[in-house]
Design a protein around this motif. Structure first.
Motif, mmCIF file in Angstrom:
data_model
loop_
_atom_site.group_PDB
_atom_site.id
_atom_site.type_symbol
_atom_site.label_atom_id
_atom_site.label_comp_id
_atom_site.label_asym_id
_atom_site.label_seq_id
_atom_site.Cartn_x
_atom_site.Cartn_y
_atom_site.Cartn_z
ATOM 1 N N THR A 171 0.832 -1.203 0.000
ATOM 2 C CA THR A 171 0.000 0.000 0.000
ATOM 3 C C THR A 171 0.861 1.247 0.000
ATOM 4 O OG1 THR A 171 -1.629 -1.250 1.275
ATOM 5 C CG2 THR A 171 -1.942 1.124 1.122
ATOM 6 N N GLY A 172 1.936 1.249 0.793
ATOM 7 C CA GLY A 172 2.850 2.389 0.776
ATOM 8 C C GLY A 172 3.475 2.597 -0.583
ATOM 9 N N ALA A 173 3.831 1.493 -1.267
ATOM 10 C CA ALA A 173 4.408 1.606 -2.615
ATOM 11 C C ALA A 173 3.410 2.230 -3.584
ATOM 12 C CB ALA A 173 4.840 0.230 -3.110
ATOM 13 N N ALA A 174 2.165 1.756 -3.538
ATOM 14 C CA ALA A 174 1.146 2.298 -4.445
ATOM 15 C C ALA A 174 0.879 3.771 -4.168
ATOM 16 C CB ALA A 174 -0.148 1.495 -4.306
ATOM 17 N N LEU A 175 0.792 4.132 -2.898
ATOM 18 C CA LEU A 175 0.534 5.530 -2.542
ATOM 19 C C LEU A 175 1.707 6.424 -2.914
ATOM 20 C CD1 LEU A 175 -1.095 4.933 0.944
ATOM 21 C CD2 LEU A 175 -2.252 5.713 -1.120
ATOM 22 N N LEU A 176 2.926 5.934 -2.701
ATOM 23 C CA LEU A 176 4.096 6.731 -3.071
ATOM 24 C C LEU A 176 4.167 6.931 -4.570
ATOM 25 C CD1 LEU A 176 6.590 8.179 -1.971
ATOM 26 C CD2 LEU A 176 7.848 6.031 -2.189
ATOM 27 N N SER A 177 3.811 5.901 -5.330
ATOM 28 C CA SER A 177 3.855 6.038 -6.789
ATOM 29 C C SER A 177 2.801 7.003 -7.299
ATOM 30 C CB SER A 177 3.672 4.668 -7.460
ATOM 31 O OG SER A 177 2.333 4.227 -7.392
ATOM 32 N N GLU A 178 1.703 7.180 -6.547
ATOM 33 C CA GLU A 178 0.672 8.140 -6.949
ATOM 34 C C GLU A 178 1.175 9.577 -6.831
ATOM 35 O OE1 GLU A 178 -3.664 6.102 -6.019
ATOM 36 O OE2 GLU A 178 -2.762 7.397 -4.515
ATOM 37 N N SER A 179 2.003 9.822 -5.822
ATOM 38 C CA SER A 179 2.402 11.201 -5.539
ATOM 39 C C SER A 179 3.812 11.526 -6.018
ATOM 40 C CB SER A 179 2.307 11.472 -4.033
ATOM 41 O OG SER A 179 3.016 10.486 -3.301
ATOM 42 N N ARG A 180 4.718 10.537 -5.941
ATOM 43 C CA ARG A 180 6.101 10.792 -6.380
ATOM 44 C C ARG A 180 6.722 9.453 -6.739
ATOM 45 N NH1 ARG A 180 9.378 12.460 -1.703
ATOM 46 N NH2 ARG A 180 9.870 10.242 -1.599
ATOM 47 N N ASN A 181 6.455 9.013 -7.962
ATOM 48 C CA ASN A 181 6.933 7.693 -8.358
ATOM 49 C C ASN A 181 8.446 7.690 -8.514
ATOM 50 O OD1 ASN A 181 6.494 5.032 -8.882
ATOM 51 N ND2 ASN A 181 6.098 5.302 -11.057
ATOM 52 N N GLY A 182 9.062 6.547 -8.276
ATOM 53 C CA GLY A 182 10.503 6.452 -8.409
ATOM 54 C C GLY A 182 11.008 5.139 -7.864
ATOM 55 N N GLN A 183 12.310 5.064 -7.655
ATOM 56 C CA GLN A 183 12.935 3.819 -7.240
ATOM 57 C C GLN A 183 12.434 3.336 -5.882
ATOM 58 O OE1 GLN A 183 15.119 2.321 -9.382
ATOM 59 N NE2 GLN A 183 15.037 0.517 -8.075
ATOM 60 N N GLU A 184 12.165 4.256 -4.951
ATOM 61 C CA GLU A 184 11.699 3.851 -3.626
ATOM 62 C C GLU A 184 10.372 3.117 -3.724
ATOM 63 O OE1 GLU A 184 10.536 5.745 0.756
ATOM 64 O OE2 GLU A 184 11.136 7.067 -0.885
ATOM 65 N N ALA A 185 9.472 3.599 -4.553
ATOM 66 C CA ALA A 185 8.184 2.929 -4.727
ATOM 67 C C ALA A 185 8.369 1.561 -5.363
ATOM 68 C CB ALA A 185 7.254 3.799 -5.579
ATOM 69 N N LEU A 186 9.247 1.473 -6.343
ATOM 70 C CA LEU A 186 9.493 0.198 -7.017
ATOM 71 C C LEU A 186 10.107 -0.809 -6.051
ATOM 72 C CD1 LEU A 186 9.304 -1.248 -9.732
ATOM 73 C CD2 LEU A 186 11.594 -0.423 -10.254
ATOM 74 N N ASN A 187 11.065 -0.373 -5.249
ATOM 75 C CA ASN A 187 11.674 -1.268 -4.266
ATOM 76 C C ASN A 187 10.630 -1.807 -3.291
ATOM 77 O OD1 ASN A 187 14.143 -0.789 -5.404
ATOM 78 N ND2 ASN A 187 14.864 0.595 -3.811
ATOM 79 N N ALA A 188 9.757 -0.923 -2.820
ATOM 80 C CA ALA A 188 8.734 -1.342 -1.864
ATOM 81 C C ALA A 188 7.752 -2.318 -2.502
ATOM 82 C CB ALA A 188 8.003 -0.121 -1.323
ATOM 83 N N ALA A 189 7.388 -2.089 -3.751
ATOM 84 C CA ALA A 189 6.478 -3.010 -4.440
ATOM 85 C C ALA A 189 7.105 -4.393 -4.578
ATOM 86 C CB ALA A 189 6.099 -2.440 -5.806
ATOM 87 N N TRP A 190 8.389 -4.437 -4.937
ATOM 88 C CA TRP A 190 9.092 -5.729 -4.999
ATOM 89 C C TRP A 190 9.118 -6.386 -3.623
ATOM 90 C CZ3 TRP A 190 10.056 -8.750 -8.813
ATOM 91 C CH2 TRP A 190 10.361 -8.264 -10.088
ATOM 92 N N ASN A 191 9.367 -5.589 -2.591
ATOM 93 C CA ASN A 191 9.439 -6.136 -1.240
ATOM 94 C C ASN A 191 8.106 -6.743 -0.822
ATOM 95 O OD1 ASN A 191 10.893 -6.667 1.159
ATOM 96 N ND2 ASN A 191 9.988 -4.885 2.149
ATOM 97 N N ALA A 192 7.005 -6.093 -1.173
ATOM 98 C CA ALA A 192 5.685 -6.632 -0.854
ATOM 99 C C ALA A 192 5.460 -7.976 -1.536
ATOM 100 C CB ALA A 192 4.602 -5.641 -1.268
ATOM 101 N N VAL A 193 5.897 -8.089 -2.785
ATOM 102 C CA VAL A 193 5.767 -9.354 -3.510
ATOM 103 C C VAL A 193 6.631 -10.433 -2.865
ATOM 104 C CG1 VAL A 193 6.290 -10.491 -5.699
ATOM 105 C CG2 VAL A 193 5.089 -8.314 -5.690
ATOM 106 N N ARG A 194 7.807 -10.057 -2.398
ATOM 107 C CA ARG A 194 8.692 -11.021 -1.741
ATOM 108 C C ARG A 194 8.076 -11.512 -0.436
ATOM 109 N NH1 ARG A 194 11.812 -11.086 2.514
ATOM 110 N NH2 ARG A 194 11.472 -8.874 2.949
#
Length: 393
Positions: free
Chosen positions: A118-141
């Motif tokens: 959820t944090g990854a999705a929300l971050l990508s809505e407001s300021r997408n970038g590497q941090e959001a992508l890392n968090a999305a991968w982490n959620a999948v892991r």
């Protein structure tokens, strides 16, 4: 004889009634039900968070933000309250505040799958970038069997134009839960977040035809998409983290066999990515404004050097401020990080950015010391910056 009193309705009962009404799309009545509960328990965080979600579903961001702020004030360390606040901030176009809340969620609950996705999705809505992508991968892991985690990864990747990764992630989410395909049409607020991410992906699908390709026949999808790593046999290593010392096993089922995030489509920030495009546009606008201001200042010297210098100084300051504000709003990551990536992958554009920023500052120098040399220097620097951009598309 007096009739027995009815038992008092609890805040949770008001909340459950509101959820039922919201599932029917009757958001106004749901909000009224929550308001009735708040008369008895005005600081109940569960009711306040539910009210905020109802207003979000009804596309009332201002009301949602007021309720979310009260929910966070009542229970500041609750994930659901912070999530709804970040959503309300985003829908209210307060992207900087939303990004800070989303980053806080990711930092506070690094091992929680819900918080990470959820944090990854929300971050990508407001300021997408590497941090959001890392968090999305982490959620999948953390939760490889969670369809919504793969859905969020698809959304974040699509916003970064990593369409191959987005397509594979979306396909995996459909395999885990076919109902994801129709999530954007759900009603109510029980699955409001899933609906929000599905709608976001649907909006991006026109560019890469994600939905059409991912929902094709299974044999066609497998041929186009390829294998998606399951069930994630080793820990995910974010692109900015070192690999473990031991060499992982290679094979068709290993995560190591999966291409890294940056290899299939190049680095997240390269000349075709949104950050580089935003920098390029800012350089062109700033250079053109500096050239026009320089020409106007030169013409003004015919009547008065003082007026020319005041004009040039004022416009130079305004150009600098405009560049800073524009970059902060359009670059989907911190400007310093974006420029660092450009220095590594696109030095001409990085040089144009620095030169384009210096050019209006030279107008300020002209305003202070005068002299035609500084005025001409500002125009020359602006022209060089624009040429570096236009000749290296």
């Amino acid at each position: 004889m007096a009739a027995p009193l009815e038992p008092e309705t609890t805040p949770e009962e008001y909340r459950q009634r509101a959820l039922l009404l919201a599932d029917l799309g009757r958001y106004d009545e749901a909000a009224q039900e929550v308001a009735a509960g708040l008369t008895a328990a005005p600081d109940e965080p569960g009711l306040l968070a539910t009210l905020a979600r109802i207003h979000l579903a009804a596309e009332q961001p201002a009301e949602a933000l007021r309720a979310a702020e009260k929910a966070v004030a009542a229970a500041p360390d609750t994930i659901t309250n912070l999530v709804v606040r970040a959503m309300a901030l985003t829908d209210s176009q307060k992207y900087g505040d939303a990004a800070r809340v989303a980053s806080g969620i990711l930092a506070q609950w690094p091992a929680d799958a819900y918080a990470q996705r959820t944090g990854a999705a929300l971050l990508s809505e407001s300021r997408n970038g590497q941090e959001a992508l890392n968090a999305a991968w982490n959620a999948v892991r953390i939760a490889p069997a969670d369809a919504e985690a793969h859905l969020v990864l698809a959304v974040v990747a699509a916003r970064l134009r990593l369409f191959d990764l987005a397509q594979r992630a979306y396909t995996q989410s459909l395999d885990l839960d076919p109902a994801i395909g129709d999530a954007q049409h759900d009603m109510g607020i029980v699955r409001f977040e899933r609906r929000r991410w599905a709608k976001a992906l649907e909006a991006l699908a026109d560019e890469a035809t994600l939905s059409a390709q991912a929902q094709a026949e299974p044999d066609v999808r497998e041929e186009q998409v390829g294998d998606y790593p399951e069930p994630f046999p080793r820990a995910y290593q974010a692109p900015d983290r070192p690999e473990p010392k031991e060499e992982p096993q290679r094979g068709s089922g290993s995560w190591a066999a999966e291409p890294s995030i940056s290899k299939p489509s190049g680095p997240v920030l390269d000349p075709s990515e949104p950050s580089a495009a935003a920098v390029r546009q800012a350089v062109v606008y700033g250079a053109n404004a500096t050239l026009i201001a320089g020409v106007m200042a030169g013409l003004m010297t015919l009547s008065s050097d003082g007026i020319s210098q005041v004009w040039a100084g004022l416009v130079g300051v305004l150009i600098v401020i405009g560049l800073l504000i524009g970059l902060r709003r359009t670059v989907p990551e911190p400007v310093g990080a974006a420029l660092s990536r450009l220095r590594a992958h696109n030095r001409p554009l990085a040089g144009a950015a620095y030169i384009g920023f210096v050019a209006p500052l030279v107008l300020v120098v002209y305003a202070v010391v005068g002299g035609i040399v500084s005025l001409v220097a500002a125009m020359v620097l602006a022209a060089v910056a624009e040429l570096l951009v236009l000749t290296r598309r």
